[in-house]
Motif scaffolding. Sequence first.
Motif, PDB file in Angstrom:
ATOM      1  N   ASP A 201      -3.639   5.049  -7.311  1.00 25.55           N
ATOM      2  CA  ASP A 201      -3.326   4.881  -5.888  1.00 25.55           C
ATOM      3  C   ASP A 201      -3.482   6.195  -5.132  1.00 25.55           C
ATOM      4  OD1 ASP A 201      -2.744   2.227  -6.330  1.00 25.55           O
ATOM      5  OD2 ASP A 201      -0.565   2.513  -6.362  1.00 25.55           O
TER       6      ASP A 201
ATOM      7  N   ASP B 152       0.308   0.824  -8.097  1.00 27.40           N
ATOM      8  CA  ASP B 152       1.238   0.244  -7.126  1.00 27.40           C
ATOM      9  C   ASP B 152       2.470   1.129  -6.970  1.00 27.40           C
ATOM     10  OD1 ASP B 152       1.905  -1.598  -5.155  1.00 27.40           O
ATOM     11  OD2 ASP B 152       3.123  -2.803  -6.507  1.00 27.40           O
TER      12      ASP B 152
ATOM     13  N   ALA C  76       2.026   2.415  -1.678  1.00 29.34           N
ATOM     14  CA  ALA C  76       0.869   1.515  -1.642  1.00 29.34           C
ATOM     15  C   ALA C  76       1.108   0.330  -0.714  1.00 29.34           C
ATOM     16  CB  ALA C  76       0.539   1.033  -3.051  1.00 29.34           C
ATOM     17  N   SER C  77       2.333  -0.144  -0.660  1.00 23.17           N
ATOM     18  CA  SER C  77       2.644  -1.305   0.167  1.00 23.17           C
ATOM     19  C   SER C  77       2.456  -0.992   1.651  1.00 23.17           C
ATOM     20  CB  SER C  77       4.075  -1.772  -0.104  1.00 23.17           C
ATOM     21  OG  SER C  77       4.418  -2.863   0.722  1.00 23.17           O
TER      22      SER C  77
ATOM     23  N   THR D 160      -4.151  -3.199  -5.207  1.00 24.39           N
ATOM     24  CA  THR D 160      -4.004  -2.343  -6.379  1.00 24.39           C
ATOM     25  C   THR D 160      -3.564  -3.153  -7.588  1.00 24.39           C
ATOM     26  OG1 THR D 160      -2.965  -0.272  -7.143  1.00 24.39           O
ATOM     27  CG2 THR D 160      -1.588  -1.772  -5.846  1.00 24.39           C
TER      28      THR D 160
ATOM     29  N   ARG E  19      -0.543  -3.428 -10.282  1.00 26.42           N
ATOM     30  CA  ARG E  19       0.848  -3.020 -10.507  1.00 26.42           C
ATOM     31  C   ARG E  19       1.091  -2.879 -12.003  1.00 26.42           C
ATOM     32  NH1 ARG E  19       4.622  -6.928  -7.757  1.00 26.42           N
ATOM     33  NH2 ARG E  19       4.062  -5.629  -5.943  1.00 26.42           N
TER      34      ARG E  19
ATOM     35  N   VAL F  37      -2.257  -6.938  -7.162  1.00 24.67           N
ATOM     36  CA  VAL F  37      -1.561  -7.073  -5.882  1.00 24.67           C
ATOM     37  C   VAL F  37      -2.602  -6.951  -4.768  1.00 24.67           C
ATOM     38  CG1 VAL F  37       0.254  -6.187  -4.389  1.00 24.67           C
ATOM     39  CG2 VAL F  37       0.506  -6.030  -6.875  1.00 24.67           C
TER      40      VAL F  37
END
Length: 366
Positions: free
Chosen positions: A287, A315, A319-320, A326, A328, A356
């Motif tokens: 990431d 993740d 990242a969110s 990505t 996880r 994800v």
Amino acid sequence: MTTEGSDSGRPASGRPRATLADVAAAVGISRTTASNAYNRPDQLSKELRQRIMAAAAELGYSGPDPMARSLRTRQADAVGLIFSERLGYAFRDPAAVEFLHGVGEACTERGRSLLIIPAVPGAVHADTVLRAAVDGFVVFSIAGDDPHLAAVLSRPQPVVVVDAPRDLAGVDFVGIDDRVAFGRVAAHVLGLGHRRIGVVAVRRGEDVPARGSARPLLERLDAGADPHPVRHQRLLGLLDAVEAAGVDAAGVLVSERPGNAREEGALGAAALLDAGPGLTAIMCTSDILAFGALDELASRAVEVPARVTVTGFDDVPAASSAGLTTVRQPMERKGHAAVEALLDAAGSVVLATSLVVRTSSGPVGS
């Protein structure tokens, strides 16, 4: 004449150091009973232990010598962690922080200390490994030919390897299936119609041009033995997905960078964009590299995912908010499971991963 700080067996005040026998005599108990106050407190009543500790405080006795105890029991009550980066990285990189949190929690639950030994590429400190007073080693993602690994394996203590290298004789493994995991996100990218794909990967401890370069995936995989199995397995996963989709692998480029840092991700993305006109997807092996790729695309006013899809791996918490597609992987659980495997001889563990999907990936020309 004795000077202050000399090894006289007496403190600077001139008074002899109190011993456990002195404490026992003061309370009127045996030396074994006094020892239990420190080593087996559950064997004593609360009141008796309080009397022993009060007498020890009065006499200035601070407790059994930990070095002597270690020699007697042949246990250090400590876990050694061979960490394949500088120590500062362990407390800065989000994925490493999660892993260390899991290791630390497991050590705390088992009443163990943690000794972290950095295994920085190019800086060999194998003697540190040989001198470490630990009951066993967790080795975190290290090259198969690293001298620190050889030093660990030369010792009689148990060893658990996390991530890499895999399949060492008599050594338990904790990690994920990197080939399957990266293949899964590659299949997602290919399923969106992308055919001109670039990969930014870490190439630790090896010479890499300052500005970066890119070369075909097949050329990279045919370059000979790769000392870094995680990178190699992820590239193989990409090749699996490309072949399964019936896509020509000649259109896939790889840019390798010397470290897992945001700025390295930007340099890797720049190399791919300069070398591969028409590139529509950049896949990153972490990431952090993906965040750098997003930075580079933003600096070129390239819209994501309308013109280029970007994916990562791990993740991490950021990242969110970045909307990053990505993979996880359970980094905290990985650290916890490694200590469990070491102390309980629980055997090898392969942990599950999941894809994800977020807004950084989309169909070609979306």
